[in-house]
Write a protein that holds these residues in place. Structure first.
Motif, PDB file in Angstrom:
ATOM      1  N   TYR A  71      39.775  -9.159 -56.562  1.00 60.25           N
ATOM      2  CA  TYR A  71      39.933  -8.526 -56.551  1.00 60.25           C
ATOM      3  C   TYR A  71      40.381  -7.188 -56.580  1.00 60.25           C
ATOM      4  N   SER A  72      39.717  -5.720 -56.088  1.00 60.27           N
ATOM      5  CA  SER A  72      40.357  -4.990 -56.987  1.00 60.27           C
ATOM      6  C   SER A  72      40.185  -3.695 -56.588  1.00 60.27           C
ATOM      7  N   GLY A  73      41.257  -2.826 -55.466  1.00 64.36           N
ATOM      8  CA  GLY A  73      40.597  -1.377 -55.076  1.00 64.36           C
ATOM      9  C   GLY A  73      41.708  -0.191 -55.332  1.00 64.36           C
ATOM     10  N   GLY A  74      41.483   0.506 -55.437  1.00 62.38           N
ATOM     11  CA  GLY A  74      41.598   1.760 -55.480  1.00 62.38           C
ATOM     12  C   GLY A  74      41.666   3.110 -54.443  1.00 62.38           C
ATOM     13  N   ILE A  75      42.387   4.298 -55.045  1.00 63.01           N
ATOM     14  CA  ILE A  75      42.149   5.348 -54.667  1.00 63.01           C
ATOM     15  C   ILE A  75      40.434   6.123 -55.012  1.00 63.01           C
ATOM     16  N   ASP A  76      39.378   5.062 -55.915  1.00 63.20           N
ATOM     17  CA  ASP A  76      38.048   5.147 -56.056  1.00 63.20           C
ATOM     18  C   ASP A  76      37.504   5.575 -54.299  1.00 63.20           C
ATOM     19  N   ILE A  79      35.721  -1.217 -53.439  1.00 58.91           N
ATOM     20  CA  ILE A  79      36.251  -2.266 -53.703  1.00 58.91           C
ATOM     21  C   ILE A  79      35.499  -3.303 -55.072  1.00 58.91           C
ATOM     22  N   LYS A  80      35.971  -4.019 -56.072  1.00 60.92           N
ATOM     23  CA  LYS A  80      35.662  -4.084 -57.094  1.00 60.92           C
ATOM     24  C   LYS A  80      35.899  -5.852 -57.773  1.00 60.92           C
ATOM     25  N   VAL A  81      34.380  -6.058 -57.699  1.00 62.49           N
ATOM     26  CA  VAL A  81      34.807  -7.597 -57.665  1.00 62.49           C
ATOM     27  C   VAL A  81      34.593  -8.047 -59.687  1.00 62.49           C
ATOM     28  N   TRP A  82      35.518  -8.287 -60.433  1.00 67.06           N
ATOM     29  CA  TRP A  82      35.287  -8.646 -62.369  1.00 67.06           C
ATOM     30  C   TRP A  82      35.278  -9.935 -62.513  1.00 67.06           C
ATOM     31  N   ASP A  83      34.832 -10.404 -62.897  1.00 68.57           N
ATOM     32  CA  ASP A  83      35.014 -11.931 -64.077  1.00 68.57           C
ATOM     33  C   ASP A  83      35.652 -11.755 -64.518  1.00 68.57           C
ATOM     34  N   LEU A  84      36.546 -12.533 -64.227  1.00 67.48           N
ATOM     35  CA  LEU A  84      38.715 -12.789 -64.842  1.00 67.48           C
ATOM     36  C   LEU A  84      37.971 -13.533 -66.550  1.00 67.48           C
TER      37      LEU A  84
END
Length: 220
Positions: A71-76, A79-84
Motif C-alpha cells: 500500500y502506497s501513498g504520495g503527493i497525488d 492510496i494505491k494497492v500494488w500486486d508485489l
C-alpha cells in the motif's frame, strides 16, 4: 549503550520517507522515497532486489500481512494497492484531499489506516473480496499545523483505538468502532510526528515530536 550499524542499504536517489517490513512469509523490507520509487529489499543484502516506479514522490508505505500487496501513498493524494509479484496497481482508494503521510495495516489485517495533510485519518477495507467502496470511516480533530510534517498514524494492539500526532503538540486518539474522539493528550511544544501504543495491554502511548522530545503518556 552504544548502537552498532549492522548494514547500510543503498539504492534510492532521494530522501526515504517511510519503510515497512513483511510480517510473515519471505522476509522483505519495503521503502518509499521522494524519487518516486518503492524499494523492495532482502534484509540480508545491501542492494534492492527490485523497485516499483511511480509518477510521484512516495510519502507512506505499508505491506499486507501476507506480503503479497503493498500500500502506497504520495503527493497525488491517492492510496494505491500494488500486486508485489506483478508490480502493478490492483486498485486505488480515493478520498484524501492532500498528501498521504502515514499508512498502517490493522492488527487483524482487515483494515488500512491512513493519515493525510488534509488533517483527516481514514480507515479502509482491504479484505480481498471487499465492496468496491472500501472507505470505512473518517476521523477528524487532529490539526496538521504549518510545518506540514509527514505525521504517522497507529493502531493499538486490539485494533480498537487509533492515534495520530498533531501540529498543535498533541496526540489525538479515537475509537475505531464509532469514530468518537477519546483523548487529546498535550505535552509537546512542536508537531508530534508519530504516536505509538505499547505492544502489550498497558494503556501507554509513546510520542515523538519536532521539539526533540519523546514522551510517555498514560490513557486514563
Amino acid at each position: 549503550m552504544e548502537l552498532l550499524r549492522i548494514r547500510r542499504y543503498v539504492g534510492h536517489e532521494e530522501i526515504i520517507n517511510a519503510i515497512d517490513i513483511s510480517k510473515r512469509g519471505e522476509e522483505l523490507l519495503i521503502s518509499a522515497s521522494d524519487d518516486g520509487t518503492i524499494g523492495i529489499w532482502d534484509p540480508r543484502t545491501k542492494n534492492a532486489v527490485d523497485h516499483i516506479e511511480t509518477d510521484f514522490p512516495i510519502t507512506a508505505v505499508a505491506v499486507s500481512e501476507a506480503g503479497n500487496e503493498i500500500y502506497s501513498g504520495g503527493i497525488d493524494n491517492d492510496i494505491k494497492v500494488w500486486d508485489l509479484r506483478k508490480k502493478a496497481v490492483v486498485y486505488s482508494m480515493l478520498g484524501h484531499n492532500d498528501t498521504v503521510t502515514g499508512l498502517r495495516v490493522s492488527p487483524d489485517s482487515q483494515s488500512l489506516l491512513s493519515y493525510s495533510h488534509d488533517s483527516t485519518a481514514k480507515t479502509w477495507d482491504i479484505r480481498p473480496f471487499a465492496p468496491t467502496e472500501r472507505h470505512i470511516r473518517t476521523f477528524d480533530g487532529a490539526q496538521m499545523g504549518i510545518e506540514k510534517n509527514l505525521i504517522r498514524a497507529s493502531w493499538d494492539k486490539a485494533g480498537k483505538k487509533i492515534a495520530v500526532g498533531a501540529g498543535d503538540g498533541t496526540v489525538v486518539i479515537w475509537s475505531n468502532d464509532n469514530g468518537k474522539l477519546l483523548y487529546k493528550l498535550p505535552g509537546h511544544k512542536g508537531t508530534v510526528n508519530c504516536a505509538e501504543f505499547t505492544p502489550n495491554d498497558e494503556p501507554i502511548i509513546l510520542s515523538a515530536s519536532s521539539d526533540r522530545r519523546m514522551l510517555l503518556g498514560e490513557l486514563r
